[in-house]
Design a protein around this motif. Structure first.
Motif, short mmCIF file in Angstrom:
data_model
loop_
_atom_site.label_atom_id
_atom_site.label_comp_id
_atom_site.label_asym_id
_atom_site.label_seq_id
_atom_site.Cartn_x
_atom_site.Cartn_y
_atom_site.Cartn_z
N ASP A 81 40.99 40.65 33.88
CA ASP A 81 40.53 41.30 32.66
C ASP A 81 40.60 40.36 31.47
OD1 ASP A 81 43.34 41.38 32.96
OD2 ASP A 81 43.54 43.11 31.66
N LEU A 82 41.73 39.64 31.34
CA LEU A 82 41.86 38.70 30.23
C LEU A 82 40.99 37.46 30.45
CD1 LEU A 82 45.68 38.80 29.38
CD2 LEU A 82 43.80 40.15 28.42
N ALA A 83 40.82 37.07 31.71
CA ALA A 83 39.96 35.92 32.00
C ALA A 83 38.53 36.19 31.57
CB ALA A 83 40.01 35.59 33.49
N LYS A 84 38.04 37.38 31.87
CA LYS A 84 36.69 37.76 31.49
C LYS A 84 36.57 37.86 29.97
CE LYS A 84 32.51 39.48 32.11
NZ LYS A 84 31.40 38.66 32.66
N ARG A 85 37.54 38.50 29.36
CA ARG A 85 37.52 38.72 27.91
C ARG A 85 37.57 37.41 27.13
NH1 ARG A 85 42.29 42.26 24.99
NH2 ARG A 85 41.88 41.65 22.83
N SER A 86 38.30 36.43 27.64
CA SER A 86 38.50 35.19 26.90
C SER A 86 37.48 34.10 27.24
CB SER A 86 39.91 34.65 27.18
OG SER A 86 40.09 34.41 28.57
N GLY A 87 36.62 34.35 28.22
CA GLY A 87 35.59 33.38 28.56
C GLY A 87 36.02 32.31 29.53
N ASP A 103 36.55 30.30 33.06
CA ASP A 103 35.62 30.04 34.16
C ASP A 103 36.01 30.77 35.43
OD1 ASP A 103 33.91 27.90 32.86
OD2 ASP A 103 35.90 27.01 32.63
N GLY A 104 37.26 31.20 35.51
CA GLY A 104 37.69 31.87 36.72
C GLY A 104 39.08 32.43 36.59
N VAL A 105 39.59 32.93 37.72
CA VAL A 105 40.91 33.53 37.76
C VAL A 105 41.57 33.16 39.08
CG1 VAL A 105 40.17 35.71 38.82
CG2 VAL A 105 42.18 35.69 37.33
N HIS A 106 42.90 33.05 39.05
CA HIS A 106 43.65 32.79 40.28
C HIS A 106 44.52 34.00 40.58
CE1 HIS A 106 45.54 30.34 43.40
NE2 HIS A 106 46.63 31.04 43.10
N LEU A 107 44.44 34.49 41.82
CA LEU A 107 45.13 35.70 42.22
C LEU A 107 46.26 35.39 43.20
CD1 LEU A 107 42.00 37.93 42.98
CD2 LEU A 107 43.34 37.88 40.85
N GLY A 108 47.41 36.01 42.97
CA GLY A 108 48.49 35.99 43.95
C GLY A 108 48.31 37.14 44.92
N ASP A 167 48.63 40.52 43.32
CA ASP A 167 47.74 40.81 42.19
C ASP A 167 46.61 41.73 42.61
OD1 ASP A 167 49.22 39.25 40.41
OD2 ASP A 167 48.10 37.43 40.91
N MET A 168 45.68 41.91 41.71
CA MET A 168 44.51 42.75 41.95
C MET A 168 43.73 42.29 43.18
SD MET A 168 41.32 43.20 39.30
CE MET A 168 42.36 43.91 38.04
N PRO A 169 43.18 43.20 43.99
CA PRO A 169 42.34 42.80 45.12
C PRO A 169 41.16 41.94 44.67
CG PRO A 169 42.88 45.13 45.25
CD PRO A 169 43.35 44.66 43.91
N LEU A 170 40.76 41.03 45.53
CA LEU A 170 39.69 40.10 45.18
C LEU A 170 38.40 40.83 44.83
CD1 LEU A 170 39.05 36.73 46.96
CD2 LEU A 170 37.15 38.12 46.17
N ALA A 171 38.08 41.87 45.59
CA ALA A 171 36.83 42.58 45.34
C ALA A 171 36.79 43.17 43.93
CB ALA A 171 36.63 43.68 46.38
N GLU A 172 37.93 43.69 43.47
CA GLU A 172 37.99 44.26 42.13
C GLU A 172 37.91 43.15 41.08
OE1 GLU A 172 38.37 47.14 39.06
OE2 GLU A 172 37.63 47.14 41.11
N ALA A 173 38.57 42.03 41.35
CA ALA A 173 38.49 40.89 40.44
C ALA A 173 37.06 40.38 40.33
CB ALA A 173 39.42 39.77 40.90
N ARG A 174 36.36 40.35 41.45
CA ARG A 174 34.95 39.90 41.44
C ARG A 174 34.09 40.87 40.64
NH1 ARG A 174 33.19 35.25 41.82
NH2 ARG A 174 34.05 34.82 43.90
N MET A 221 34.77 31.63 39.23
CA MET A 221 35.58 31.08 40.32
C MET A 221 36.79 31.98 40.53
SD MET A 221 35.57 26.99 39.70
CE MET A 221 35.61 27.10 37.91
N ILE A 222 37.05 32.32 41.77
CA ILE A 222 38.23 33.10 42.10
C ILE A 222 38.98 32.40 43.22
CG2 ILE A 222 39.14 35.30 42.92
CD1 ILE A 222 36.77 36.69 41.69
N GLY A 223 40.24 32.07 42.93
CA GLY A 223 41.10 31.46 43.93
C GLY A 223 42.21 32.41 44.32
N VAL A 224 42.75 32.21 45.53
CA VAL A 224 43.76 33.12 46.05
C VAL A 224 44.91 32.33 46.66
CG1 VAL A 224 44.23 34.99 47.68
CG2 VAL A 224 42.01 34.87 46.55
N THR A 225 46.13 32.69 46.28
CA THR A 225 47.32 32.13 46.90
C THR A 225 47.47 32.67 48.31
OG1 THR A 225 48.51 31.84 44.82
CG2 THR A 225 49.84 32.10 46.81
N CYS A 226 47.67 31.77 49.27
CA CYS A 226 47.78 32.19 50.67
C CYS A 226 49.05 31.68 51.35
CB CYS A 226 46.54 31.74 51.45
SG CYS A 226 45.01 32.47 50.81
N HIS A 227 49.95 31.08 50.56
CA HIS A 227 51.25 30.64 51.05
C HIS A 227 51.12 29.71 52.26
CE1 HIS A 227 52.89 33.35 48.16
NE2 HIS A 227 52.41 34.43 48.76
#
Length: 219
Positions: A82-88, A90-95, A98-105, A113-119
């Motif tokens: 939400d803040l990534a979109k609001r602030s302009g 280029d992308g977001v990184h999800l743990g 965090d929010m599901p990728l589909a919702e982030a997309r 760009m959406i990245g995901v932590t996969c340990h």
């Protein structure tokens, strides 16, 4: 005429910077950041301010974004689509929590760009790739002073990923100029670095230069 390789060469491994976890003096940090980004190739900068409130995160992004984007460096916000979109950004990184990728997309749009932590899990990484992640992050490969870590993957996970999946992978966790080359050779498309740059005894600019030299030698 020389034969063309059947499989194109993998692009060189690049540096993925992560901000310090706290930025007490934003004006001073922006100057330091500019000097660091001018010192060598940096693919992306993740703004990771876990303890900051929303206004603090937005203020940091507002100051950082033009400095990075003028230099062709993508700005990725940690955790908050939400803040990534609001602030302009280029992308977001999800743990994983965090929010599901589909919702982030849905929030960020198709171009972000959406990245995901996969340990240390190829299964989590495959799930993320199939869901449309633009990159996956494995780690921590080494003990980190930036955050507590419980997962310690073998670098072979990078090799296997590189041989089987096209989605880029990031190696994170305790990455230094002394071990970055091994991760690059194992198959990392990017190495994510925080304290090894910002706390370098000779300054962040020299650290970026050193990382670039090391990564160039690994390709």
């Amino acid at each position: 005429m020389a034969k063309q390789p059947l499989i194109p060469a993998r692009p060189p491994c690049r540096l993925y910077l992560i901000t310090p976890s706290a930025i007490p003096d934003l004006g001073a940090f922006v100057l330091t950041l500019a000097n660091a980004l001018d010192a060598g190739d940096v693919a992306a900068l993740q703004v990771r301010l876990k303890a900051a409130d929303d206004p603090g995160v937005l203020a940091a992004v507002e100051a950082i974004l033009p400095v990075a984007q003028r230099r062709g460096v993508a700005v990725i916000l940690n955790d908050r689509p939400d803040l990534a979109k609001r602030s302009g950004c280029d992308g977001v990184h999800l743990g994983q929590s965090d929010m599901p990728l589909a919702e982030a997309r849905r929030i960020m749009g198709t171009e972000a760009m959406i990245g995901v932590t996969c340990h240390d899990s190829r299964e989590l990484a495959m799930d993320a790739a199939e869901a449309g992640a633009d990159y996956v992050a494995f780690g921590a490969f080494h003990p980190s002073t930036t955050k507590a870590t419980t997962h310690r993957p073998d670098p072979e996970i990078l090799t296997i990923w590189q041989e089987t999946v096209e989605v880029p992978c990031v190696a994170i966790g305790g990455v230094t100029p002394q071990n970055a080359a091994d991760l690059a050779k194992a198959g990392a498309d990017f190495v994510a670095v925080s304290s090894a740059v910002w706390d370098h005894p000779d300054g962040p600019a020299l650290a970026v230069r050193e990382f670039n030299q090391v990564l160039a030698s690994a390709n």
